[in-house]
Design a protein around this motif. Structure first.
Motif, PDB file in Angstrom:
ATOM      1  N   ASN A 272       0.833  -1.198   0.000  1.00 41.34           N
ATOM      2  CA  ASN A 272       0.000   0.000   0.000  1.00 41.34           C
ATOM      3  C   ASN A 272       0.873   1.255   0.000  1.00 41.34           C
ATOM      4  O   ASN A 272       1.784   1.395   0.814  1.00 41.34           O
ATOM      5  CB  ASN A 272      -0.895   0.014   1.244  1.00 41.34           C
ATOM      6  CG  ASN A 272      -1.940   1.105   1.202  1.00 41.34           C
ATOM      7  OD1 ASN A 272      -2.594   1.299   0.185  1.00 41.34           O
ATOM      8  ND2 ASN A 272      -2.107   1.827   2.301  1.00 41.34           N
TER       9      ASN A 272
ATOM     10  N   SER B 240      -0.658   4.517  -4.868  1.00 36.97           N
ATOM     11  CA  SER B 240      -1.453   3.347  -5.242  1.00 36.97           C
ATOM     12  C   SER B 240      -2.091   2.758  -3.989  1.00 36.97           C
ATOM     13  O   SER B 240      -1.556   1.841  -3.363  1.00 36.97           O
ATOM     14  CB  SER B 240      -0.565   2.300  -5.928  1.00 36.97           C
ATOM     15  OG  SER B 240      -1.322   1.183  -6.340  1.00 36.97           O
TER      16      SER B 240
ATOM     17  N   LYS C 280      -3.781   0.468  -2.568  1.00 35.15           N
ATOM     18  CA  LYS C 280      -4.331  -0.870  -2.723  1.00 35.15           C
ATOM     19  C   LYS C 280      -5.084  -1.335  -1.485  1.00 35.15           C
ATOM     20  O   LYS C 280      -6.065  -2.081  -1.581  1.00 35.15           O
ATOM     21  CB  LYS C 280      -3.199  -1.853  -3.042  1.00 35.15           C
ATOM     22  CG  LYS C 280      -2.520  -1.612  -4.386  1.00 35.15           C
ATOM     23  CD  LYS C 280      -3.514  -1.795  -5.532  1.00 35.15           C
ATOM     24  CE  LYS C 280      -2.851  -1.577  -6.877  1.00 35.15           C
ATOM     25  NZ  LYS C 280      -3.810  -1.738  -7.994  1.00 35.15           N
TER      26      LYS C 280
END
Length: 508
Positions: A489, A493, A495
């Motif tokens: 993470n 980005s 995620k």
């Protein structure tokens, strides 16, 4: 000529106000939906996109209005005022009593957006007829429209929502739309055909908005009670979030933005494993940093160690720390820990605190007790860069523990946090505990030097955590282990946010 100039200015003022109101409605619907449903990116994106589309529809429909422009404009403002003023309360009611919340949300967006789309074309034609010169009319009206939108977008997060909350803000802005319709009615009554009828509707609707503002706390209390299982005993909208405290017999629960933070019946399980595992693994325990944890419950556990000399607590929201410092039920639960001499509270962003403190003072133990990563704002506090800052503030022999959501209900999110911490800390050991009000809940134990988990001696036993069951919290069932490769993470980005929101949808 003088009358035209005066009329022109009054209509510019009208444009400014209605544009600000329109922006507030858009932000209100987005914020309420984010609060009730989560996933703020999705809610704001849908609201903005659909609202803009509906405004386009309204602009298109304006071409069919050929006469009685002032009457139509007053009708639009009354309608926007009523729909916008009741928008928040209708959304909350829909969430409590209806299964089709999205239908109510989309209907509000389309109806209000369509009416707002009618406003500027009607005003443009009215101004052109009264002041002439289309070039000046267009430049002036759009200038005031954009400035009004800016005013609304600034006032909503900084003034309206923190001071008034969702319901009062909606009622107040609805009253402003009704006030504009009354202002137009008296300023241009010789152009308007149904003045008596409009006055009756405006006065009745305005009275409804005023009553809504006066009794908004009662309305909020009644509706919020439907959102929670237990009796709501405290509710506050801070500049950052919504705080709700409930109580049933001896069970006191704190909710932030609708998400449970603790239950007094079992919080000791969570806080014992969050605190005593890293405190036992650390070679020194003199300086402790707690990021989050404004409820004072982690502080309560840290204070059980006599060698602790300094505890720094960083929680963004002063509303949380003040509530948990002063409310008798929470103060009893945290044993008055937020008033202890060893504790210093910093009401600031944890990310900025770590940046400013890096290299100045190192901590022996860092406890990261943040809310779940259910928004892009909180997600920042679960990134590789955030853990890098934690590492820079941790001594070479220091230990860190990170709250990491549920390895069972949000497995991908839990193991994503694990992989992200591993990017910045050489040694990471996942562990978990069963908390009845939460379910199976996980943590990461991280350090710069290897920890012999199998030889770890618990320095402080609790109601749940003892030396006998210490090793068991590091064991995971097969259904809780990661089954796929997960991405780290990062700020660019996020995620983790994606993994977490997917888990929420799977368990709805």
């Amino acid at each position: 000529m003088q009358e035209k100039k005066f009329s022109y200015r009054r209509l510019m003022f009208t444009t400014f106000v209605i544009s600000g109101c329109s922006m507030v409605y858009e932000l209100l619907i987005s914020s309420v939906s984010s609060y009730l449903l989560g996933d703020s990116i999705l809610q704001f994106s849908i609201t903005i996109g659909l609202y803009m589309c509906a405004m386009g529809l309204g602009s298109y429909l304006s071409k069919f209005i050929k006469t009685q422009l002032f009457d139509w404009f007053i009708f639009v403002e009354i309608s926007v005022g009523i729909l916008g003023g009741t928008s928040s309360i209708l959304l909350f009611l829909a969430n409590v009593y209806l299964e089709s919340y999205s239908l109510v949300m989309y209907s509000e967006i389309v109806l209000i957006g369509t009416l707002v789309g009618l406003e500027i074309p009607l005003l443009t034609r009215i101004i052109e007829e009264n002041a002439g010169n289309l070039r000046i009319t267009l430049s002036s009206i759009f200038s005031f429209d954009y400035i009004g939108g800016l005013a609304g977008s600034i006032a909503f997060p900084l003034l309206l929502l923190p001071q008034l909350g969702y319901f009062s803000t909606a009622f107040l802005v609805g009253a402003m739309n009704l006030g504009i319709s009354l202002f137009i009615l008296y300023s241009y009554r010789r152009y308007i055909g149904r003045t008596a009828l409009w006055k009756i509707i405006i006065y009745i609707s305005g009275a409804g908005m005023i009553l809504g503002m006066l009794f908004s706390e009662n309305l909020a209390s009644g509706i919020e009670q439907g959102l929670y299982r237990d009796k709501v005993i405290y509710s506050e909208q801070t500049p950052y979030q919504k705080l709700v405290l409930t109580k049933h017999k001896d069970d006191v629960r704190l909710y932030i933005n609708g998400n449970i933070q603790f239950s007094s019946m079992d919080e000791y399980r969570y806080h014992e494993v969050l605190v005593h595992v890293p405190m036992s693994a650390a070679k020194k325990r003199e300086k402790v940093l707690i990021l989050g944890g404004g409820d004072g419950l982690a502080v309560r556990e840290v204070l059980k160690y006599k060698e602790v000399q300094q505890i720094d607590l960083v929680d963004l929201d002063a509303g949380v720390t003040e509530l948990c410092r002063s409310h008798k039920d929470i103060k009893k639960l945290n044993e008055g820990s937020l008033d202890r001499a060893k504790l210093k509270i910093y009401n600031e962003d944890a990310y900025e605190f770590l940046e400013n403190n890096a290299g100045k003072a190192l901590y022996d133990v860092i406890l990261v007790d943040m809310p779940d990563p259910n928004s892009e704002t909180v997600n920042k506090l679960y990134t590789d860069l955030f853990y890098r800052l934690c590492s820079r503030n941790l001594s070479d022999e220091g230990v860190m523990a990170v709250q990491s959501t549920s390895p069972y209900y949000a497995g991908d999110a839990f193991w994503c946090i694990h992989e992200t911490v591993k990017q910045e800390m050489p040694f990471v050991y996942p562990y978990h505990v069963q908390v009845p009000s939460f379910g199976d809940w996980g943590f990461q134990l991280a350090s710069k030097t290897e920890i012999q988990i199998e030889n770890l001696t618990l320095q402080q036993e609790g109601k749940f955590l003892t030396q006998d069951n210490l090793q068991g919290i590091f064991l995971f069932g097969e259904d809780e282990r990661s089954k796929k490769e997960l991405e780290v993470n990062s700020l660019s980005s996020p995620k983790l946010l994606q993994y977490y929101l997917e888990a929420e949808k799977n368990w709805e």
